[in-house]
Design a protein around this motif. Sequence first.
Motif, PDB file in Angstrom:
ATOM      1  N   LEU A   1       1.227  -4.696  15.613  1.00 52.40           N
ATOM      2  CA  LEU A   1       2.186  -3.890  14.697  1.00 52.40           C
ATOM      3  C   LEU A   1       1.696  -2.298  14.690  1.00 52.40           C
ATOM      4  O   LEU A   1       0.516  -2.323  14.121  1.00 52.40           O
ATOM      5  CB  LEU A   1       2.517  -4.384  13.500  1.00 52.40           C
ATOM      6  N   ALA A   2       2.603  -1.346  14.911  1.00 56.94           N
ATOM      7  CA  ALA A   2       2.110  -0.041  14.510  1.00 56.94           C
ATOM      8  C   ALA A   2       2.980   0.500  13.296  1.00 56.94           C
ATOM      9  O   ALA A   2       4.487   0.381  13.543  1.00 56.94           O
ATOM     10  CB  ALA A   2       2.544   0.686  15.793  1.00 56.94           C
ATOM     11  N   TYR A   3       2.433   0.479  12.335  1.00 54.13           N
ATOM     12  CA  TYR A   3       3.148   1.069  10.831  1.00 54.13           C
ATOM     13  C   TYR A   3       2.918   2.724  10.845  1.00 54.13           C
ATOM     14  O   TYR A   3       1.720   2.988  10.924  1.00 54.13           O
ATOM     15  CB  TYR A   3       2.772   0.335   9.807  1.00 54.13           C
ATOM     16  N   VAL A   4       3.817   3.435  10.433  1.00 56.74           N
ATOM     17  CA  VAL A   4       3.768   4.665  10.243  1.00 56.74           C
ATOM     18  C   VAL A   4       3.362   4.892   8.964  1.00 56.74           C
ATOM     19  O   VAL A   4       3.487   4.281   8.007  1.00 56.74           O
ATOM     20  CB  VAL A   4       5.113   5.453  10.212  1.00 56.74           C
ATOM     21  N   CYS A   5       2.272   5.835   8.753  1.00 62.20           N
ATOM     22  CA  CYS A   5       1.712   6.152   7.566  1.00 62.20           C
ATOM     23  C   CYS A   5       2.457   7.176   6.725  1.00 62.20           C
ATOM     24  O   CYS A   5       3.119   7.921   7.173  1.00 62.20           O
ATOM     25  CB  CYS A   5       0.289   6.791   7.640  1.00 62.20           C
ATOM     26  N   ASN A   6       2.025   7.153   5.451  1.00 59.49           N
ATOM     27  CA  ASN A   6       2.912   8.184   4.467  1.00 59.49           C
ATOM     28  C   ASN A   6       1.900   9.445   4.535  1.00 59.49           C
ATOM     29  O   ASN A   6       0.848   9.399   4.640  1.00 59.49           O
ATOM     30  CB  ASN A   6       2.815   7.664   3.068  1.00 59.49           C
ATOM     31  N   PRO A   7       2.497  10.663   4.285  1.00 58.84           N
ATOM     32  CA  PRO A   7       3.822  10.985   4.627  1.00 58.84           C
ATOM     33  C   PRO A   7       4.142  10.615   6.167  1.00 58.84           C
ATOM     34  O   PRO A   7       3.541  10.913   7.036  1.00 58.84           O
ATOM     35  CB  PRO A   7       3.889  12.263   4.198  1.00 58.84           C
ATOM     36  N   PRO A   8       5.677  10.358   6.384  1.00 62.20           N
ATOM     37  CA  PRO A   8       5.839  10.219   7.862  1.00 62.20           C
ATOM     38  C   PRO A   8       6.029  11.134   8.856  1.00 62.20           C
ATOM     39  O   PRO A   8       5.831  10.816   9.930  1.00 62.20           O
ATOM     40  CB  PRO A   8       7.375   9.464   7.533  1.00 62.20           C
TER      41      PRO A   8
ATOM     42  N   SER B   1       0.831  -1.046   0.148  1.00 56.75           N
ATOM     43  CA  SER B   1       0.074   0.117  -0.099  1.00 56.75           C
ATOM     44  C   SER B   1       0.832   1.222  -0.165  1.00 56.75           C
ATOM     45  O   SER B   1       1.729   1.444   0.772  1.00 56.75           O
ATOM     46  CB  SER B   1      -0.928  -0.090   1.112  1.00 56.75           C
ATOM     47  N   ASP B   2       0.576   2.308  -0.686  1.00 52.28           N
ATOM     48  CA  ASP B   2       1.152   3.503  -0.729  1.00 52.28           C
ATOM     49  C   ASP B   2       0.853   4.431   0.586  1.00 52.28           C
ATOM     50  O   ASP B   2       1.755   5.385   0.873  1.00 52.28           O
ATOM     51  CB  ASP B   2       0.551   4.480  -1.869  1.00 52.28           C
ATOM     52  N   ASP B   3       0.090   3.912   1.425  1.00 52.15           N
ATOM     53  CA  ASP B   3      -0.276   4.614   2.606  1.00 52.15           C
ATOM     54  C   ASP B   3       0.709   4.262   3.504  1.00 52.15           C
ATOM     55  O   ASP B   3       0.837   4.973   4.860  1.00 52.15           O
ATOM     56  CB  ASP B   3      -1.682   4.051   3.036  1.00 52.15           C
ATOM     57  N   ILE B   4       1.461   3.152   3.371  1.00 54.44           N
ATOM     58  CA  ILE B   4       2.483   2.702   4.546  1.00 54.44           C
ATOM     59  C   ILE B   4       3.639   3.001   4.359  1.00 54.44           C
ATOM     60  O   ILE B   4       4.319   2.944   2.957  1.00 54.44           O
ATOM     61  CB  ILE B   4       2.385   1.137   4.880  1.00 54.44           C
ATOM     62  N   TYR B   5       4.307   3.598   5.200  1.00 56.06           N
ATOM     63  CA  TYR B   5       5.818   3.955   4.908  1.00 56.06           C
ATOM     64  C   TYR B   5       6.749   3.061   5.632  1.00 56.06           C
ATOM     65  O   TYR B   5       7.696   2.787   5.164  1.00 56.06           O
ATOM     66  CB  TYR B   5       6.064   5.263   5.923  1.00 56.06           C
TER      67      TYR B   5
END
Length: 392
Positions: A113-120, A94-98
Amino acid sequence: MDNLPVHVFLEILLLLPVKSLLGLKLVCKSWRSHISNREFVKRHVLRTRNNPNNDLFIIVSLSASSGPYADKLSVNNVNFVDRAISLNIPIPVSDDIYDLDYVVGSCNGLLCLAYVCNPPETSQHKLYLWNPATTQIKDIHRYTIEESPNNIPDYIVSFGFGFDYATSDYKVVRIVQSVVNRVEVYSSNEDLLLVNRVEVYSLNEDSWKEIEVELEFGRIECPLIPAIVDGSIYWMLARNDFDDYGVDILSFDLQSKRFSKILVPDSLENLWCHEEEEPCSEILVFEYKESVAITYTTLNKEMCIYFILHCKHFFLGFPTNKKDNDNCWIKKVSIKSLKTLHGCLKTGEFIGCNSCDEIVLYDPVNQVVKPIQHKPNNFETHCYTESLFNLN
């Protein structure tokens, strides 16, 4: 096997590891039904978790990588530290995930799990529940409390993950702390005012619900990983009163959905007051043999570990004076063999770093240090138990 009584057959299955049971599910519909049964899954993870030979743990490398889908996690065994198994997280592209920011927690075979979204720069997170043993993953980031991307510095978001034993439900806690008049507060000696909003995710209900917060509390120290002990989650907490500068522990009971505070030992308060800068990076709250524990490094570079007595009535309230608080904490271990400490395994061994920046296991009974691997730039550790739990 057809001639065996069902209860005997199930007892045999309970002795098998998850990998073998996943293969046996393919034998026939009857075996699949037994192994997939929710009660069997619960009994299996309980037996595995309580097995003294269950000495698995996960190391999470949080150093810079080529992207969010790079190998970052490995399963390690205390007895075979040179045989780490890399884990591939099946996050949908996904483009949403950084990138992976951190693992919120590990509980009964599930990781949050905690993923930072785009833009970070927004510092917003997407959350996933993941069972590494079955490779199943579940997106759970449909929050009810919104963050304002145009006012990011005014928001602090913290997470916690654990198991509610009363309802047999996995739950995730999300705390959104918004700073009121942040610039004015920091330019004066007024109290640091925070507006706390809290929501809880229930896996059984597959939904988030905001709850009323009755307890006022200070700034949760991020990104320190919270501890989960006996159905409650614990975070390090910075007091928001400049006249009473220090730290506390914030706890949240997953069953009652109530917050409470715990005072830290006097020696930690004294250390905090003598430091020119906040030493929160040197403080860790974690589980130590089914008790809440904290560790910190003293002014003479000695690492001290305290654990708290398990008093249910204490956790539901708040100590009224220092004498009450001192009676709750017991100094258990002093360590000079580790430079930093990252947690405690079910075996009672501590995992941390030595002066050579190696990840090591420390046996406090025999005072033996066992190197594991070279330290990544940034890492965290979690106890791990394989589970058959179905996330679909």
